[in-house]
Scaffold this active site. Structure first.
Site, mmCIF file in Angstrom:
data_model
loop_
_atom_site.group_PDB
_atom_site.id
_atom_site.type_symbol
_atom_site.label_atom_id
_atom_site.label_comp_id
_atom_site.label_asym_id
_atom_site.label_seq_id
_atom_site.Cartn_x
_atom_site.Cartn_y
_atom_site.Cartn_z
ATOM 1 N N LYS A 78 0.824 -1.256 -0.032
ATOM 2 C CA LYS A 78 -0.079 -0.135 0.012
ATOM 3 C C LYS A 78 0.962 1.247 -0.084
ATOM 4 C CE LYS A 78 -3.828 -1.828 2.428
ATOM 5 N NZ LYS A 78 -4.894 -1.380 3.593
ATOM 6 N N ASP A 102 -9.170 1.319 4.192
ATOM 7 C CA ASP A 102 -9.823 0.156 4.336
ATOM 8 C C ASP A 102 -10.123 -0.367 2.997
ATOM 9 O OD1 ASP A 102 -10.219 -2.218 5.841
ATOM 10 O OD2 ASP A 102 -11.962 -1.870 6.297
HETATM 11 P P1 IMP Z 1 -7.242 -3.872 4.248
HETATM 12 O O1 IMP Z 1 -8.045 -4.107 5.410
HETATM 13 O O2 IMP Z 1 -7.464 -2.613 3.582
HETATM 14 O O3 IMP Z 1 -5.846 -4.217 4.327
HETATM 15 O O4 IMP Z 1 -7.623 -4.514 3.115
HETATM 16 C C1 IMP Z 1 -8.274 -6.163 3.277
HETATM 17 C C2 IMP Z 1 -7.615 -7.156 2.113
HETATM 18 O O5 IMP Z 1 -8.139 -6.817 0.971
HETATM 19 C C3 IMP Z 1 -6.142 -7.027 2.123
HETATM 20 O O6 IMP Z 1 -5.798 -8.009 2.957
HETATM 21 C C4 IMP Z 1 -6.259 -7.583 0.804
HETATM 22 O O7 IMP Z 1 -6.320 -9.090 0.844
HETATM 23 C C5 IMP Z 1 -7.312 -7.070 0.100
HETATM 24 N N1 IMP Z 1 -6.644 -5.843 -0.864
HETATM 25 C C6 IMP Z 1 -6.565 -4.571 -0.421
HETATM 26 N N2 IMP Z 1 -6.249 -3.848 -1.377
HETATM 27 C C7 IMP Z 1 -6.038 -4.820 -2.260
HETATM 28 C C8 IMP Z 1 -5.451 -4.368 -3.487
HETATM 29 O O8 IMP Z 1 -5.152 -3.427 -4.378
HETATM 30 N N3 IMP Z 1 -5.355 -5.679 -4.512
HETATM 31 C C9 IMP Z 1 -5.795 -6.902 -4.116
HETATM 32 N N4 IMP Z 1 -6.272 -7.118 -2.842
HETATM 33 C C10 IMP Z 1 -6.350 -5.954 -1.982
#
Ligand code: IMP
Length: 192
Positions: free
Chosen positions: A13, A69
């Site tokens: 990220k 998120d």
């Molecule tokens: P987070 O809670 O924002 O970290 O995102 C939740 C989950 O979504 C992460 O653990 C990833 O598996 C998935 N995710 C978030 N952003 C992306 C992306 O840009 N590409 C693919 N999967 C993503």
């Protein structure tokens, strides 16, 4: 240059957002401010979880910050994994475990439409703002590509021949959910 903390330790990220924002702010990660806490995501909306993380950092460190998120909403799975995207295959699961679970549940499904949504929660001098980015695509029936992270190898944006995991970062960064939300964030920050 003004400093802004991105409340994440996810290097992918940081690598995605840093080039978008670096002309305007010095972007710091949680590691840069020596924060190694596991911040909870206890809510069932992206917006509440993003603010949970941003408020935690703002309150504890008194720094201007933002958190994101992200969720992958798959229509054939009634919007799952959605806000539970990180832990879809269980508490300690890997990206690969989550991808395997989605591929299994999508076996034989004809409707394969899906979208990534990112919500960014920003806290500047105690004031709160939010931004959202979204990209429509489809879930393919195998993993293709080595780049990116998370569900990237099974997500192909509408109108493209490559999955996010096949695209160079600069390409993903032109169209992705996080890039779109980040661009709104930057536009907002450049006006205040
Ligand atoms: P987070 O809670 O924002 O970290 O995102 C939740 C989950 O979504 C992460 O653990 C990833 O598996 C998935 N995710 C978030 N952003 C992306 C992306 O840009 N590409 C693919 N999967 C993503």
């Amino acid at each position: 240059m003004k400093k802004l903390v991105f409340a994440t330790n996810n290097k992918h990220k940081i690598n995605e957002v840093a080039p978008l924002i670096q002309d305007h702010f010095q972007l710091l990660s949680l590691a840069d401010i020596h924060c190694f806490d596991e911040i909870e995501e206890p809510h069932n909306t992206l917006l509440e979880n993003a603010f949970e993380k941003a408020r935690y950092i703002y309150t504890k460190y008194q720094v201007n910050c933002f958190a994101d998120d992200t969720g992958l909403e798959i229509d054939a799975l009634d919007g799952q994994p959605g806000v539970y995207s990180a832990r879809y295959a269980g508490e300690q699961c890997s990206f690969e475990d989550n991808v395997r679970k989605v591929l299994l549940e999508m076996q034989g499904k004809k409707v394969r439409t899906a979208r990534f949504k990112t919500v960014i929660a920003l806290i500047i001098d105690g004031n709160e703002f939010s931004f959202e980015g979204k990209i429509e695509g489809e879930i393919i029936d195998e993993t293709i590509g080595k780049d990116g992270f998370g569900y990237d190898p099974i997500f192909r944006p509408i109108g493209y021949h490559q999955t996010f995991a096949e695209m160079p970062l600069e390409e993903k960064n032109k169209i992705s959910h996080r890039a779109l939300a980040s661009k709104q964030l930057i536009q907002f920050l450049s006006q205040i």
